[in-house]
Design an enzyme around this catalytic site. Sequence first.
Site, PDB file in Angstrom:
ATOM      1  N   HIS A 137       0.871  -1.179   0.000  1.00 59.33           N
ATOM      2  CA  HIS A 137       0.000   0.000   0.000  1.00 59.33           C
ATOM      3  C   HIS A 137       0.910   1.232   0.000  1.00 59.33           C
ATOM      4  O   HIS A 137       2.016   1.181   0.551  1.00 59.33           O
ATOM      5  CB  HIS A 137      -0.847  -0.053   1.271  1.00 59.33           C
ATOM      6  CG  HIS A 137      -1.886   1.012   1.414  1.00 59.33           C
ATOM      7  ND1 HIS A 137      -1.586   2.303   1.771  1.00 59.33           N
ATOM      8  CD2 HIS A 137      -3.231   0.973   1.279  1.00 59.33           C
ATOM      9  CE1 HIS A 137      -2.705   3.010   1.845  1.00 59.33           C
ATOM     10  NE2 HIS A 137      -3.720   2.228   1.546  1.00 59.33           N
ATOM     11  N   ASP A 214       3.394  -3.863   8.068  1.00 53.13           N
ATOM     12  CA  ASP A 214       2.163  -3.099   7.935  1.00 53.13           C
ATOM     13  C   ASP A 214       1.006  -4.063   8.195  1.00 53.13           C
ATOM     14  O   ASP A 214       0.677  -4.898   7.349  1.00 53.13           O
ATOM     15  CB  ASP A 214       2.107  -2.519   6.512  1.00 53.13           C
ATOM     16  CG  ASP A 214       0.774  -1.852   6.207  1.00 53.13           C
ATOM     17  OD1 ASP A 214      -0.122  -1.860   7.086  1.00 53.13           O
ATOM     18  OD2 ASP A 214       0.633  -1.342   5.092  1.00 53.13           O
ATOM     19  N   GLN A 217      -4.277  -4.512   7.443  1.00 50.87           N
ATOM     20  CA  GLN A 217      -5.316  -5.455   6.998  1.00 50.87           C
ATOM     21  C   GLN A 217      -5.300  -6.753   7.794  1.00 50.87           C
ATOM     22  O   GLN A 217      -6.205  -7.572   7.649  1.00 50.87           O
ATOM     23  CB  GLN A 217      -5.140  -5.787   5.504  1.00 50.87           C
ATOM     24  CG  GLN A 217      -5.328  -4.617   4.567  1.00 50.87           C
ATOM     25  CD  GLN A 217      -6.756  -4.068   4.566  1.00 50.87           C
ATOM     26  OE1 GLN A 217      -7.703  -4.725   4.999  1.00 50.87           O
ATOM     27  NE2 GLN A 217      -6.912  -2.850   4.104  1.00 50.87           N
ATOM     28  N   LYS A 240     -10.256   0.136  10.844  1.00 54.61           N
ATOM     29  CA  LYS A 240     -10.505  -1.061  10.032  1.00 54.61           C
ATOM     30  C   LYS A 240     -10.889  -2.241  10.903  1.00 54.61           C
ATOM     31  O   LYS A 240     -11.118  -3.345  10.408  1.00 54.61           O
ATOM     32  CB  LYS A 240      -9.252  -1.407   9.213  1.00 54.61           C
ATOM     33  CG  LYS A 240      -8.920  -0.374   8.138  1.00 54.61           C
ATOM     34  CD  LYS A 240      -7.722  -0.809   7.347  1.00 54.61           C
ATOM     35  CE  LYS A 240      -7.055   0.307   6.596  1.00 54.61           C
ATOM     36  NZ  LYS A 240      -7.758   0.759   5.406  1.00 54.61           N
TER      37      LYS A 240
HETATM   38  N1  PMP Z   1      -1.679  -0.364   4.829  1.00 45.83           N
HETATM   39  C1  PMP Z   1      -2.663  -1.078   4.267  1.00 45.83           C
HETATM   40  C2  PMP Z   1      -2.365  -2.465   3.773  1.00 45.83           C
HETATM   41  C3  PMP Z   1      -3.930  -0.526   4.142  1.00 45.83           C
HETATM   42  O1  PMP Z   1      -4.901  -1.230   3.555  1.00 45.83           O
HETATM   43  C4  PMP Z   1      -4.165   0.777   4.632  1.00 45.83           C
HETATM   44  C5  PMP Z   1      -5.535   1.404   4.540  1.00 45.83           C
HETATM   45  N2  PMP Z   1      -6.116   1.359   3.287  1.00 45.83           N
HETATM   46  C6  PMP Z   1      -3.109   1.464   5.224  1.00 45.83           C
HETATM   47  C7  PMP Z   1      -1.883   0.860   5.314  1.00 45.83           C
HETATM   48  C8  PMP Z   1      -3.261   2.845   5.747  1.00 45.83           C
HETATM   49  O2  PMP Z   1      -4.135   2.895   6.815  1.00 45.83           O
HETATM   50  P1  PMP Z   1      -4.682   4.305   7.326  1.00 45.83           P
HETATM   51  O3  PMP Z   1      -5.279   4.985   6.131  1.00 45.83           O
HETATM   52  O4  PMP Z   1      -5.700   3.940   8.346  1.00 45.83           O
HETATM   53  O5  PMP Z   1      -3.519   5.052   7.890  1.00 45.83           O
END
Ligand code: PMP
Length: 423
Positions: A137, A214, A217, A240
Amino acid sequence: MHQDIENTKAASRTTGVDSEKVRADFPILNRVINGHRLVYLDNAASSQKPTAVIDALTRYYTHTNANIHRGLHTLAEEATAAYERTREHTARFIGGVKQSEVIFTNGATEAINLVAATWGEDNVGEGDEILITEMEHHANLVPWVLLAQRKKAILRRIPLTSDGYLNLPEVSRLITDRTRLVAFTHMSNVLGTINPVKQLTEQAHLAGAAVLVDGAQAVPHLPVNVVDDGVDFYAFSSHKMLGPTGVGVLYGREELLEKMRPYNTGGEMIREVRFDGVTFNDLPHKFEAGTPNIAGVVAFDAALTYLENLGMESVRQHEIELTGYALNRLTEIPGLEVQGPVDPLGRGGVISFTDPKIHPHDISTLLDSRGIAIRAGHHCAQPLMKVMGKVATARASLYVYNGRDDIDALIEALMETRRYFGI
Ligand code: PMP
């Protein structure tokens, strides 16, 4: 039809999560969207919130609201205790780490940026290497691209196999004595792939590299134990996993956090301030400058409790079962291409797909007209889209309140979308 419903109920019960019962705890799921029951399949972007979390937010503002750590009055003490209780709960939830190792941020993104701006700034130099993967991501990609540029370091990446896993045999070649950090996602937000955290961490540590995972998910969907996995840093977001927005967590090993410079500076992160110098507060406060999202953190506690009551093993089992069902039913749609591993045991319930004849944005819009919320786009993973040879995908992502009836609604609407386009 009645038999189908009974089968569905039986199936969701055997997994340990009764999605129908769970659904009753989420008031938003009573909404009717465009004349249809809301079918919420955009959980990888953000989950819905149970009444327990919504009530905790209201209760905090109704009964407790005050700033934390500084006040000597009852409300300030109660607010501080509630905030710190969530820290203690979070520490237990991810495997029993020390409370000093749990830092509240405003999200996974900020947690990763914190590490890049502090540990990264001081431990990555010219010619050093940072190893990431092709499935990251942007939150676990952009901070490292920019750090590598600033430091004249080299960004390497673990490639993917054709079935959406990391190409693990490549890892031993890619980790070198110049690798300072291996940063990778626990679960892909596009492919659903679950990566072998322990194995990668062991490989990285053997080469003397640090590991950042990270977990945005993963923590919402799997039992996670950062101590068992031996990682150095682990980042995730409350929103999430049934909790409020604006709350994230960085777990960091104490030994590393102690040595790191602060990130944001200002109130609360200091011990003593003079005009000519500053000393810093103890962990974890050194990394929590200013007034945090107190209400959000306090209500996050209720989300952790909710998930614990379901049991994270049961949450995972439910998703394996439902993902298997969804992957199977998606094969009924002619030409539809599903990305990522086909084995539900190797992946989570994030299911990206493309139709060769219909743009993902059109799929999403037409599904919305049937009350079905999915996501379409690059999912903050542009380099991965390039690797996959796609500009965008449609993505349905599952959680504890989804049942087979939601998947059935999705399949029926996808069939109708094809009819709409005359396919
Ligand atoms: N890493 C992954 C794999 C994600 O799916 C997300 C959220 N889409 C994030 C990081 C970032 O999370 P946040 O927007 O809550 O900071």
